[in-house]
Scaffold this active site. Sequence first.
Site, PDB file in Angstrom:
ATOM      1  N   HIS A  50       0.661  -1.138  -0.017  1.00 17.64           N
ATOM      2  CA  HIS A  50      -0.235   0.462   0.068  1.00 17.64           C
ATOM      3  C   HIS A  50       0.726   1.459   0.053  1.00 17.64           C
ATOM      4  O   HIS A  50       0.551   1.971   1.046  1.00 17.64           O
ATOM      5  CB  HIS A  50      -0.543   0.447   1.397  1.00 17.64           C
ATOM      6  CG  HIS A  50      -1.747  -1.020   1.113  1.00 17.64           C
ATOM      7  ND1 HIS A  50      -2.397  -1.822  -0.067  1.00 17.64           N
ATOM      8  CD2 HIS A  50      -2.983  -1.949   2.022  1.00 17.64           C
ATOM      9  CE1 HIS A  50      -3.941  -2.289   0.078  1.00 17.64           C
ATOM     10  NE2 HIS A  50      -4.095  -2.562   1.011  1.00 17.64           N
TER      11      HIS A  50
ATOM     12  N   HIS B  80      -9.532   1.616   0.311  1.00 19.14           N
ATOM     13  CA  HIS B  80      -9.389   0.954   0.959  1.00 19.14           C
ATOM     14  C   HIS B  80     -10.936   0.695   2.005  1.00 19.14           C
ATOM     15  O   HIS B  80     -10.639   0.523   3.512  1.00 19.14           O
ATOM     16  CB  HIS B  80      -7.916   0.794   2.041  1.00 19.14           C
ATOM     17  CG  HIS B  80      -8.189  -0.356   2.550  1.00 19.14           C
ATOM     18  ND1 HIS B  80      -8.522  -1.326   3.687  1.00 19.14           N
ATOM     19  CD2 HIS B  80      -7.453  -1.810   2.065  1.00 19.14           C
ATOM     20  CE1 HIS B  80      -7.803  -2.672   3.983  1.00 19.14           C
ATOM     21  NE2 HIS B  80      -7.186  -2.139   3.068  1.00 19.14           N
TER      22      HIS B  80
ATOM     23  N   GLU C 262     -11.125  -3.659  -2.786  1.00 17.96           N
ATOM     24  CA  GLU C 262     -10.184  -2.316  -3.465  1.00 17.96           C
ATOM     25  C   GLU C 262     -10.625  -3.042  -4.889  1.00 17.96           C
ATOM     26  O   GLU C 262      -9.546  -3.964  -5.446  1.00 17.96           O
ATOM     27  CB  GLU C 262      -9.523  -2.683  -2.714  1.00 17.96           C
ATOM     28  CG  GLU C 262      -9.078  -2.983  -0.917  1.00 17.96           C
ATOM     29  CD  GLU C 262      -8.117  -3.366  -0.301  1.00 17.96           C
ATOM     30  OE1 GLU C 262      -7.263  -3.287  -0.459  1.00 17.96           O
ATOM     31  OE2 GLU C 262      -8.305  -4.577   0.062  1.00 17.96           O
TER      32      GLU C 262
END
Length: 356
Positions: A106, A180, A319
């Site tokens: 991420h 997210h 996602e």
Amino acid sequence: MSAVRAPMGVLADGRLVEKVTLANANGISATVMTLGATLQALHVPDRDGVIDDIVLGHDTPDEYLARVNYFGVTVGRYANRIAHGRFTLDGRDYQLETNDGPHHLHGGLSGFDRKLWTITSVGEGEEAHVELTLVSSDGEGGYPGTLRVTARYTLDDRDQLRIDYRATTDAPTIVNLTNHALFNLAGERARGDVLTHKLTLHASRYTPVDPTLIPTGELAPVAGTAFDFAAPRAIGEAIRDGNDAQIRIGRGYDHNFVIDGTPGTLRPAALVEDPASGRAMEMLVTAPGVQVYSGNFLDGTVAGKGGRLYRQSDGLALEPQCFPDSPNRPDFPSSRLDPDMEYVNTMLLRFSQAVR
């Protein structure tokens, strides 16, 4: 349709965090925070008209920085995992920050979720919107190229929340942005998990992972497995299936599903339904895949909104994204972005209520 801009709080270093709340006449509202371009709250009515917040999160900006759980944030420059934080582009090797064991996750330690974005546009009328921008400099987190990013949230009177991510670069790079949000359609007041939610996925294949959650490269059929959501299925039905090696590895679902249809076109990806409240959420995406994460690493040590301790499976993340580790998998859809291109990732959330 309204859009109200207001202070959200002040960070420990003195920086002001703002929020914009988009609202329609049907009781739906979405609050977007400048820290992380975050979907901080999403209020939706149930079948009886009772409005509740259906996304996990925190009440103050500093809480988002204190413990990284990615609640509702914009993740980037690369969402999901890159093996060992390494990739090669045009013959040059790049080393990214590693923050998930040996891997990059991420965007690393300096991901977009920890950045203060700038509000560039707020609008009301037939649609309410907020647009935020961020500039990521060349070399930040190990990534090449200066990246200019836009996140735009739009709410309309058809009970649709649209999120558009766009990016341009001045040098070849890789990009994979997503939101997210961890959803629980029962609402914050219910204080329960999502195991009885029913999930439908328009995906006939998924990408199995190794013990460190990096894709093996296989595109495996879901038919007849714990990953088969072609018809509505309770999320918890197979989440503790000890006979499935992939479920054991992920501690539940933490896998990328290959969405049917043509990437780049807005098409159905998922439907989530909560039988108890009647709330339903359909997701349409342009991305090639959707990572399904069943909140496996929530362990009761994180206090969320109202001081509630979030536990395993208290939320479900969907996602839309490029596949994990795509920069190292030439057979996966490419995450490369060149200066003459524009990166676009659009997701549309459509809300409804089931009648008893």
